[in-house]
Design a protein around this motif. Structure first.
Motif, PDB file in Angstrom:
ATOM      1  N   LYS A 101       1.214  -1.010   0.336  1.00 11.15           N
ATOM      2  CA  LYS A 101      -0.219  -0.015  -0.395  1.00 11.15           C
ATOM      3  C   LYS A 101       0.782   1.353  -0.156  1.00 11.15           C
ATOM      4  CE  LYS A 101      -4.023  -2.691  -0.068  1.00 11.15           C
ATOM      5  NZ  LYS A 101      -3.388  -3.560   0.741  1.00 11.15           N
ATOM      6  N   ASP A 102       0.238   2.295  -0.487  1.00 11.27           N
ATOM      7  CA  ASP A 102       0.787   3.488  -0.605  1.00 11.27           C
ATOM      8  C   ASP A 102       0.717   4.528   0.714  1.00 11.27           C
ATOM      9  OD1 ASP A 102       2.662   3.051  -3.878  1.00 11.27           O
ATOM     10  OD2 ASP A 102       0.300   2.916  -3.694  1.00 11.27           O
ATOM     11  N   ALA A 161       5.408   4.886   1.035  1.00 12.11           N
ATOM     12  CA  ALA A 161       3.984   5.248   1.693  1.00 12.11           C
ATOM     13  C   ALA A 161       4.690   6.220   2.915  1.00 12.11           C
ATOM     14  CB  ALA A 161       3.774   4.233   2.283  1.00 12.11           C
ATOM     15  N   VAL A 162       2.816   7.138   3.154  1.00  8.37           N
ATOM     16  CA  VAL A 162       2.493   8.011   3.853  1.00  8.37           C
ATOM     17  C   VAL A 162       1.785   7.733   4.849  1.00  8.37           C
ATOM     18  CG1 VAL A 162       3.564   9.588   2.758  1.00  8.37           C
ATOM     19  CG2 VAL A 162       1.147   9.505   2.797  1.00  8.37           C
ATOM     20  N   LEU A 163       0.943   8.262   5.899  1.00  9.64           N
ATOM     21  CA  LEU A 163       0.829   7.977   6.693  1.00  9.64           C
ATOM     22  C   LEU A 163      -0.653   8.776   6.991  1.00  9.64           C
ATOM     23  CD1 LEU A 163      -0.800   6.505   9.287  1.00  9.64           C
ATOM     24  CD2 LEU A 163       1.260   7.150  10.504  1.00  9.64           C
ATOM     25  N   ILE A 208      -2.786   5.020  16.064  1.00 12.43           N
ATOM     26  CA  ILE A 208      -1.687   5.032  16.234  1.00 12.43           C
ATOM     27  C   ILE A 208      -0.648   4.969  16.887  1.00 12.43           C
ATOM     28  CG2 ILE A 208      -2.000   6.387  13.553  1.00 12.43           C
ATOM     29  CD1 ILE A 208      -2.174   8.777  14.964  1.00 12.43           C
ATOM     30  N   SER A 209       0.494   4.693  17.123  1.00 13.79           N
ATOM     31  CA  SER A 209       1.707   4.482  17.782  1.00 13.79           C
ATOM     32  C   SER A 209       2.376   5.708  18.296  1.00 13.79           C
ATOM     33  CB  SER A 209       2.770   4.029  17.932  1.00 13.79           C
ATOM     34  OG  SER A 209       3.358   3.319  16.392  1.00 13.79           O
ATOM     35  N   GLU A 210       3.037   6.486  18.974  1.00 18.44           N
ATOM     36  CA  GLU A 210       3.293   7.074  19.564  1.00 18.44           C
ATOM     37  C   GLU A 210       4.791   7.855  18.861  1.00 18.44           C
ATOM     38  OE1 GLU A 210       4.418  11.486  21.366  1.00 18.44           O
ATOM     39  OE2 GLU A 210       3.062  10.014  21.774  1.00 18.44           O
ATOM     40  N   GLU A 211       5.396   6.498  18.558  1.00 15.86           N
ATOM     41  CA  GLU A 211       6.386   6.197  17.133  1.00 15.86           C
ATOM     42  C   GLU A 211       6.285   6.569  15.851  1.00 15.86           C
ATOM     43  OE1 GLU A 211      10.017   2.961  17.090  1.00 15.86           O
ATOM     44  OE2 GLU A 211       7.868   2.116  17.522  1.00 15.86           O
ATOM     45  N   VAL A 212       5.108   6.044  15.163  1.00 15.49           N
ATOM     46  CA  VAL A 212       4.802   6.194  13.656  1.00 15.49           C
ATOM     47  C   VAL A 212       4.071   7.938  13.544  1.00 15.49           C
ATOM     48  CG1 VAL A 212       2.588   5.765  14.125  1.00 15.49           C
ATOM     49  CG2 VAL A 212       4.262   5.219  12.235  1.00 15.49           C
ATOM     50  N   ILE A 213       3.825   8.493  14.529  1.00 13.58           N
ATOM     51  CA  ILE A 213       3.926  10.061  14.786  1.00 13.58           C
ATOM     52  C   ILE A 213       4.798  10.715  14.931  1.00 13.58           C
ATOM     53  CG2 ILE A 213       2.621  11.516  15.543  1.00 13.58           C
ATOM     54  CD1 ILE A 213       0.550  10.261  13.940  1.00 13.58           C
ATOM     55  N   ASN A 214       6.214  10.435  15.389  1.00 15.27           N
ATOM     56  CA  ASN A 214       7.106  11.150  15.110  1.00 15.27           C
ATOM     57  C   ASN A 214       8.200  10.494  14.335  1.00 15.27           C
ATOM     58  OD1 ASN A 214       6.527  12.654  17.159  1.00 15.27           O
ATOM     59  ND2 ASN A 214       7.098  10.684  19.209  1.00 15.27           N
ATOM     60  N   SER A 215       7.417   9.848  13.429  1.00 15.88           N
ATOM     61  CA  SER A 215       8.495   9.521  12.218  1.00 15.88           C
ATOM     62  C   SER A 215       7.613  10.114  10.419  1.00 15.88           C
ATOM     63  CB  SER A 215       7.939   7.530  11.415  1.00 15.88           C
ATOM     64  OG  SER A 215       6.743   7.681  11.572  1.00 15.88           O
ATOM     65  N   ASP A 216       8.776   9.613   9.620  1.00 14.97           N
ATOM     66  CA  ASP A 216       8.731  10.712   8.317  1.00 14.97           C
ATOM     67  C   ASP A 216       7.325  10.002   7.989  1.00 14.97           C
ATOM     68  OD1 ASP A 216      10.922  11.799   8.777  1.00 14.97           O
ATOM     69  OD2 ASP A 216      12.714  10.366   8.142  1.00 14.97           O
ATOM     70  N   TYR A 217       6.819   8.867   8.077  1.00 11.31           N
ATOM     71  CA  TYR A 217       5.591   8.465   7.702  1.00 11.31           C
ATOM     72  C   TYR A 217       4.811   9.405   7.534  1.00 11.31           C
ATOM     73  CZ  TYR A 217       8.054   3.709   6.759  1.00 11.31           C
ATOM     74  OH  TYR A 217       9.139   2.607   5.846  1.00 11.31           O
ATOM     75  N   PHE A 218       4.122   9.967   8.632  1.00 11.10           N
ATOM     76  CA  PHE A 218       3.822  10.402   9.185  1.00 11.10           C
ATOM     77  C   PHE A 218       3.499  12.612   7.840  1.00 11.10           C
ATOM     78  CE2 PHE A 218       1.944  14.092  12.399  1.00 11.10           C
ATOM     79  CZ  PHE A 218       0.912  14.315  12.053  1.00 11.10           C
ATOM     80  N   VAL A 219       2.090  12.738   7.637  1.00 10.21           N
ATOM     81  CA  VAL A 219       2.070  13.429   6.691  1.00 10.21           C
ATOM     82  C   VAL A 219       2.544  14.991   7.120  1.00 10.21           C
ATOM     83  CG1 VAL A 219       0.804  12.096   4.823  1.00 10.21           C
ATOM     84  CG2 VAL A 219      -0.092  13.525   6.307  1.00 10.21           C
ATOM     85  N   GLY A 220       2.767  14.680   8.564  1.00 12.25           N
ATOM     86  CA  GLY A 220       2.758  16.409   9.576  1.00 12.25           C
ATOM     87  C   GLY A 220       1.238  17.045   9.205  1.00 12.25           C
ATOM     88  N   TYR A 221       1.929  18.119  10.338  1.00  9.53           N
ATOM     89  CA  TYR A 221       1.195  19.152   9.990  1.00  9.53           C
ATOM     90  C   TYR A 221       0.324  19.661   9.214  1.00  9.53           C
ATOM     91  CZ  TYR A 221       1.276  17.239  15.219  1.00  9.53           C
ATOM     92  OH  TYR A 221       1.926  16.589  15.668  1.00  9.53           O
ATOM     93  N   GLY A 222       1.134  19.901   8.633  1.00  5.88           N
ATOM     94  CA  GLY A 222       1.433  20.787   7.331  1.00  5.88           C
ATOM     95  C   GLY A 222       0.586  20.499   6.486  1.00  5.88           C
ATOM     96  N   PHE A 223       0.591  19.154   6.591  1.00 10.67           N
ATOM     97  CA  PHE A 223      -0.639  18.103   5.456  1.00 10.67           C
ATOM     98  C   PHE A 223      -1.825  19.111   5.390  1.00 10.67           C
ATOM     99  CE2 PHE A 223      -3.118  14.810   3.946  1.00 10.67           C
ATOM    100  CZ  PHE A 223      -2.620  14.594   2.773  1.00 10.67           C
ATOM    101  N   LYS A 224      -2.353  19.663   6.246  1.00 12.89           N
ATOM    102  CA  LYS A 224      -4.562  19.864   6.452  1.00 12.89           C
ATOM    103  C   LYS A 224      -4.678  21.492   5.890  1.00 12.89           C
ATOM    104  CE  LYS A 224      -6.352  16.371   7.950  1.00 12.89           C
ATOM    105  NZ  LYS A 224      -7.239  15.939   6.838  1.00 12.89           N
ATOM    106  N   LYS A 225      -3.343  22.570   6.386  1.00 15.07           N
ATOM    107  CA  LYS A 225      -2.641  23.657   5.892  1.00 15.07           C
ATOM    108  C   LYS A 225      -4.150  23.992   4.504  1.00 15.07           C
ATOM    109  CE  LYS A 225       0.465  27.301   4.402  1.00 15.07           C
ATOM    110  NZ  LYS A 225       2.082  27.573   4.024  1.00 15.07           N
TER     111      LYS A 225
END
Length: 278
Positions: A198-199, A231-233, A245-262
């Motif tokens: 999955k992507d 792939a992104v989360l 979701i785990s704390e670890e994955v939110i702090n990883s590069d997989y998380f699209v980030g808060y700016g994604f919702k801009k």
């Protein structure tokens, strides 16, 4: 009658891409053009709404428009919606409504000649998902060829991703315990099997009553490592660390980030301008 946005597929695929083009243009001309100058938009939002309300209010004001805010409970009274909308259309140019009951939103749209925009119901969340698709189109040039996985229970977010997949033509599958499936799409009960190949992995917050059933479905860093390269989360907020979701994955590069919702602000501006032009 006006054109409205109640379901994502109220727009055609071509119209979705027109929204994207308008959002691109608005991104380049913000504070230079005021297409909503002289326009007034009524908003029905609960106090608990944060992201959708902020982006609609700021987005409208940024383009020169004015907003009038009511709680959605203002619609839950004896007066017929036909009469409410009959009066409102004398003074305002559009209505944005967040209400749990989609039948109320549909009825409002049916009873008026001004655009009605669904800002979320228990059935769906069209603006959120269109904005996500826009943001994803900036990460990938070929989002229609990407493989999406929705991890969560059938509900407004899952329903909206399902509608978007059918409209835009991308592959969408679901991962959830038995009994939480959406009709008409392939589902998995094993998260490791589901996430392989999955992507884009999307989630929704888990209802409290279903938390125990979803214990084995938390997205972790180890799970994301089984997805395709690049792939992104994309968790739908509000998300809860240590739950879906785990704390670890939110702090990883997989998380699209808060700016994604801009881009939520830009896309909602583009949707409103498009509907008013219609």
């Amino acid at each position: 009658m006006s054109k409205n946005l109640i379901f994502i597929d109220d727009f055609s695929k071509e119209e979705i891409y027109e929204i994207f083009k308008r959002a691109d243009k608005l991104a380049k001309t913000t504070n230079q053009i005021k297409p909503l100058e002289g326009k007034t938009v009524v908003l029905f939002f609960p106090e608990s709404s944060i992201r959708t309300r902020v982006t609609f209010e700021k987005g409208i004001q940024e383009l020169g428009g004015k907003t009038i805010l009511f709680p959605p409970s203002a619609l839950d009274k004896k007066e017929a919606l036909e009469d409410v909308m009959g009066y409102l259309e004398n003074w305002v140019d559009a209505v944005v409504v967040r209400h749990s009951n989609i039948e109320i939103v549909k009825s409002m749209a049916k009873q008026t000649r001004i655009p009605v925009i669904n800002a979320m119901t228990s059935e769906n969340h069209p603006c959120e998902i269109i904005a996500d698709l826009y943001a994803l189109s900036k990460l990938y040039k070929d989002i229609e060829k990407k493989k999406f996985l929705f991890v969560g229970a059938k509900g407004n977010i899952g329903n909206s991703w399902k509608t978007a997949a059918k409209l835009m033509g991308f592959e969408l599958e679901q991962c959830c315990p038995v009994g939480y499936e959406m009709e008409g799409i392939k589902s998995y009960t094993n998260i490791e099997e589901a996430i392989s190949d999955k992507d884009i992995i999307c989630t929704d917050s888990i209802p409290d009553k279903a938390m125990e059933d979803f214990k084995a479905y938390q997205i972790t860093l180890q799970h994301m490592e089984k997805a395709n390269q690049g792939a992104v989360l994309n968790p739908c907020p509000p998300f809860f660390r240590g739950k879906e979701i785990s704390e670890e994955v939110i702090n990883s590069d997989y998380f699209v980030g808060y700016g994604f919702k801009k881009d939520l602000l830009l896309v909602q501006q583009a949707i409103l301008c498009y509907l008013l032009d219609k």
